[in-house]
Design a protein around this motif. Structure first.
Motif, PDB file in Angstrom:
ATOM      1  N   TYR A 199      87.064 112.866 -13.230  1.00 23.15           N
ATOM      2  CA  TYR A 199      86.302 113.463 -12.134  1.00 23.15           C
ATOM      3  C   TYR A 199      85.633 114.728 -12.660  1.00 23.15           C
ATOM      4  N   LEU A 200      84.319 114.798 -12.568  1.00 19.49           N
ATOM      5  CA  LEU A 200      83.571 115.897 -13.175  1.00 19.49           C
ATOM      6  C   LEU A 200      83.064 116.933 -12.182  1.00 19.49           C
ATOM      7  N   LYS A 201      82.733 116.489 -10.966  1.00 24.80           N
ATOM      8  CA  LYS A 201      82.228 117.394  -9.929  1.00 24.80           C
ATOM      9  C   LYS A 201      82.781 116.947  -8.582  1.00 24.80           C
ATOM     10  N   PRO A 202      82.947 117.888  -7.652  1.00 25.60           N
ATOM     11  CA  PRO A 202      83.443 117.491  -6.327  1.00 25.60           C
ATOM     12  C   PRO A 202      82.408 116.680  -5.554  1.00 25.60           C
ATOM     13  N   VAL A 203      82.921 115.867  -4.655  1.00 28.15           N
ATOM     14  CA  VAL A 203      82.096 115.014  -3.803  1.00 28.15           C
ATOM     15  C   VAL A 203      82.447 115.359  -2.354  1.00 28.15           C
ATOM     16  N   TYR A 204      81.426 115.434  -1.497  1.00 29.29           N
ATOM     17  CA  TYR A 204      81.590 115.873  -0.118  1.00 29.29           C
ATOM     18  C   TYR A 204      81.102 114.826   0.876  1.00 29.29           C
ATOM     19  N   THR A 205      81.466 115.033   2.145  1.00 34.77           N
ATOM     20  CA  THR A 205      80.997 114.168   3.226  1.00 34.77           C
ATOM     21  C   THR A 205      79.479 114.077   3.197  1.00 34.77           C
ATOM     22  N   HIS A 206      78.964 112.894   3.413  1.00 37.44           N
ATOM     23  CA  HIS A 206      77.538 112.558   3.448  1.00 37.44           C
ATOM     24  C   HIS A 206      76.901 112.449   2.067  1.00 37.44           C
ATOM     25  N   ASP A 207      77.652 112.733   0.997  1.00 39.62           N
ATOM     26  CA  ASP A 207      77.092 112.486  -0.334  1.00 39.62           C
ATOM     27  C   ASP A 207      76.853 110.983  -0.494  1.00 39.62           C
ATOM     28  N   VAL A 208      75.785 110.647  -1.180  1.00 39.34           N
ATOM     29  CA  VAL A 208      75.478 109.257  -1.497  1.00 39.34           C
ATOM     30  C   VAL A 208      75.835 109.063  -2.968  1.00 39.34           C
ATOM     31  N   LEU A 209      76.773 108.175  -3.215  1.00 36.32           N
ATOM     32  CA  LEU A 209      77.244 107.932  -4.578  1.00 36.32           C
ATOM     33  C   LEU A 209      76.683 106.631  -5.113  1.00 36.32           C
ATOM     34  N   ILE A 210      76.244 106.666  -6.353  1.00 41.66           N
ATOM     35  CA  ILE A 210      75.773 105.473  -7.048  1.00 41.66           C
ATOM     36  C   ILE A 210      76.687 105.261  -8.245  1.00 41.66           C
ATOM     37  N   ALA A 211      77.241 104.058  -8.357  1.00 37.41           N
ATOM     38  CA  ALA A 211      78.097 103.701  -9.489  1.00 37.41           C
ATOM     39  C   ALA A 211      77.385 102.622 -10.296  1.00 37.41           C
ATOM     40  N   GLU A 212      77.157 102.921 -11.573  1.00 33.94           N
ATOM     41  CA  GLU A 212      76.453 102.004 -12.463  1.00 33.94           C
ATOM     42  C   GLU A 212      77.406 101.554 -13.564  1.00 33.94           C
ATOM     43  N   ALA A 213      77.744 100.268 -13.557  1.00 34.19           N
ATOM     44  CA  ALA A 213      78.667  99.691 -14.539  1.00 34.19           C
ATOM     45  C   ALA A 213      77.876  99.017 -15.651  1.00 34.19           C
ATOM     46  N   ILE A 214      78.148  99.443 -16.868  1.00 34.12           N
ATOM     47  CA  ILE A 214      77.465  98.910 -18.044  1.00 34.12           C
ATOM     48  C   ILE A 214      78.497  98.280 -18.973  1.00 34.12           C
ATOM     49  N   GLU A 215      78.203  97.081 -19.408  1.00 32.33           N
ATOM     50  CA  GLU A 215      79.090  96.371 -20.322  1.00 32.33           C
ATOM     51  C   GLU A 215      78.965  96.948 -21.725  1.00 32.33           C
ATOM     52  N   ILE A 216      80.097  97.302 -22.302  1.00 30.53           N
ATOM     53  CA  ILE A 216      80.140  97.811 -23.671  1.00 30.53           C
ATOM     54  C   ILE A 216      80.543  96.697 -24.634  1.00 30.53           C
ATOM     55  N   HIS A 217      81.457  95.824 -24.173  1.00 33.49           N
ATOM     56  CA  HIS A 217      81.934  94.711 -25.001  1.00 33.49           C
ATOM     57  C   HIS A 217      82.167  93.500 -24.112  1.00 33.49           C
ATOM     58  N   ASN A 218      81.644  92.359 -24.529  1.00 34.35           N
ATOM     59  CA  ASN A 218      81.862  91.104 -23.812  1.00 34.35           C
ATOM     60  C   ASN A 218      82.529  90.126 -24.763  1.00 34.35           C
ATOM     61  N   GLY A 219      83.849  90.125 -24.752  1.00 38.77           N
ATOM     62  CA  GLY A 219      84.591  89.213 -25.613  1.00 38.77           C
ATOM     63  C   GLY A 219      84.994  87.950 -24.880  1.00 38.77           C
ATOM     64  N   ARG A 220      85.559  87.021 -25.621  1.00 37.29           N
ATOM     65  CA  ARG A 220      86.008  85.760 -25.032  1.00 37.29           C
ATOM     66  C   ARG A 220      87.122  85.986 -24.016  1.00 37.29           C
ATOM     67  N   SER A 221      88.057  86.896 -24.338  1.00 37.08           N
ATOM     68  CA  SER A 221      89.191  87.101 -23.436  1.00 37.08           C
ATOM     69  C   SER A 221      89.249  88.501 -22.819  1.00 37.08           C
ATOM     70  N   THR A 222      88.441  89.423 -23.301  1.00 38.60           N
ATOM     71  CA  THR A 222      88.428  90.774 -22.723  1.00 38.60           C
ATOM     72  C   THR A 222      86.997  91.289 -22.615  1.00 38.60           C
ATOM     73  N   GLY A 223      86.834  92.298 -21.790  1.00 38.23           N
ATOM     74  CA  GLY A 223      85.555  92.988 -21.658  1.00 38.23           C
ATOM     75  C   GLY A 223      85.817  94.465 -21.454  1.00 38.23           C
ATOM     76  N   LEU A 224      84.887  95.297 -21.905  1.00 41.00           N
ATOM     77  CA  LEU A 224      85.004  96.742 -21.755  1.00 41.00           C
ATOM     78  C   LEU A 224      83.754  97.247 -21.052  1.00 41.00           C
ATOM     79  N   TYR A 225      83.953  98.087 -20.037  1.00 39.76           N
ATOM     80  CA  TYR A 225      82.860  98.574 -19.196  1.00 39.76           C
ATOM     81  C   TYR A 225      82.982 100.079 -18.983  1.00 39.76           C
ATOM     82  N   GLN A 226      81.838 100.725 -18.897  1.00 37.72           N
ATOM     83  CA  GLN A 226      81.796 102.130 -18.494  1.00 37.72           C
ATOM     84  C   GLN A 226      81.007 102.224 -17.205  1.00 37.72           C
ATOM     85  N   VAL A 227      81.560 102.951 -16.248  1.00 37.42           N
ATOM     86  CA  VAL A 227      80.899 103.170 -14.970  1.00 37.42           C
ATOM     87  C   VAL A 227      80.581 104.654 -14.853  1.00 37.42           C
ATOM     88  N   THR A 228      79.307 104.959 -14.676  1.00 42.86           N
ATOM     89  CA  THR A 228      78.874 106.336 -14.444  1.00 42.86           C
ATOM     90  C   THR A 228      78.561 106.472 -12.970  1.00 42.86           C
TER      91      THR A 228
END
Length: 136
Positions: free
Chosen positions: A82-111
């Motif tokens: 958690y980098l900054k506080p979030v308050y009532t009425h804030d609009v949050l956008i979560a963007e998930a980006i695939e870092i690794h797409n393996g046969r049995s695992t995947g790694l993702y970062q969400v900003t």
């Protein structure tokens, strides 16, 4: 089966993501961008959003990104900063980006950003791919 078909199917029974008020903004294979508006009942006793709410939004973006190829994937490990506080009425956008797409695992970062474009949290998640379809 498109990423949109899979995520639409998931959202039909995902009561928690629906309670959060999530709107899907963009989907591609291994990628999801979603949004929600923070409501008063999501605040903690310190006057900022409960960490579980921010985590849940990031977790939903992660789930939509790692499942949207129609390969049922479940979380193995995830963490959030958690980098900054979030308050009532804030609009949050979560963007998930695939870092690794393996046969049995995947790694993702969400900003996660707020309506001012400030990064408020960074989430990293690893999933296990079961090989079963999400939509049959």
């Amino acid at each position: 089966m498109t990423p949109n078909d899979v995520v639409t199917h998931i959202l039909k029974t995902d009561a928690f993501s629906n309670w959060l008020g999530i709107t899907v903004l963009e989907l591609k294979e291994g990628y999801a961008k979603i949004q929600m508006t923070v409501r008063a009942e999501m605040m903690n006793g310190l006057g900022i959003v409960h960490g579980g709410i921010a985590f849940a939004l990031a977790d939903s973006a992660f789930a939509f990104a790692c499942n949207n190829r129609n390969n049922l994937s479940v979380a193995l490990d995830n963490s959030i900063n958690y980098l900054k506080p979030v308050y009532t009425h804030d609009v949050l956008i979560a963007e998930a980006i695939e870092i690794h797409n393996g046969r049995s695992t995947g790694l993702y970062q969400v900003t996660m950003t707020n309506q001012h474009g400030h990064t408020v949290a960074i989430f990293k998640g690893t999933c296990f791919r079961t090989g079963k379809p999400v939509v049959k």
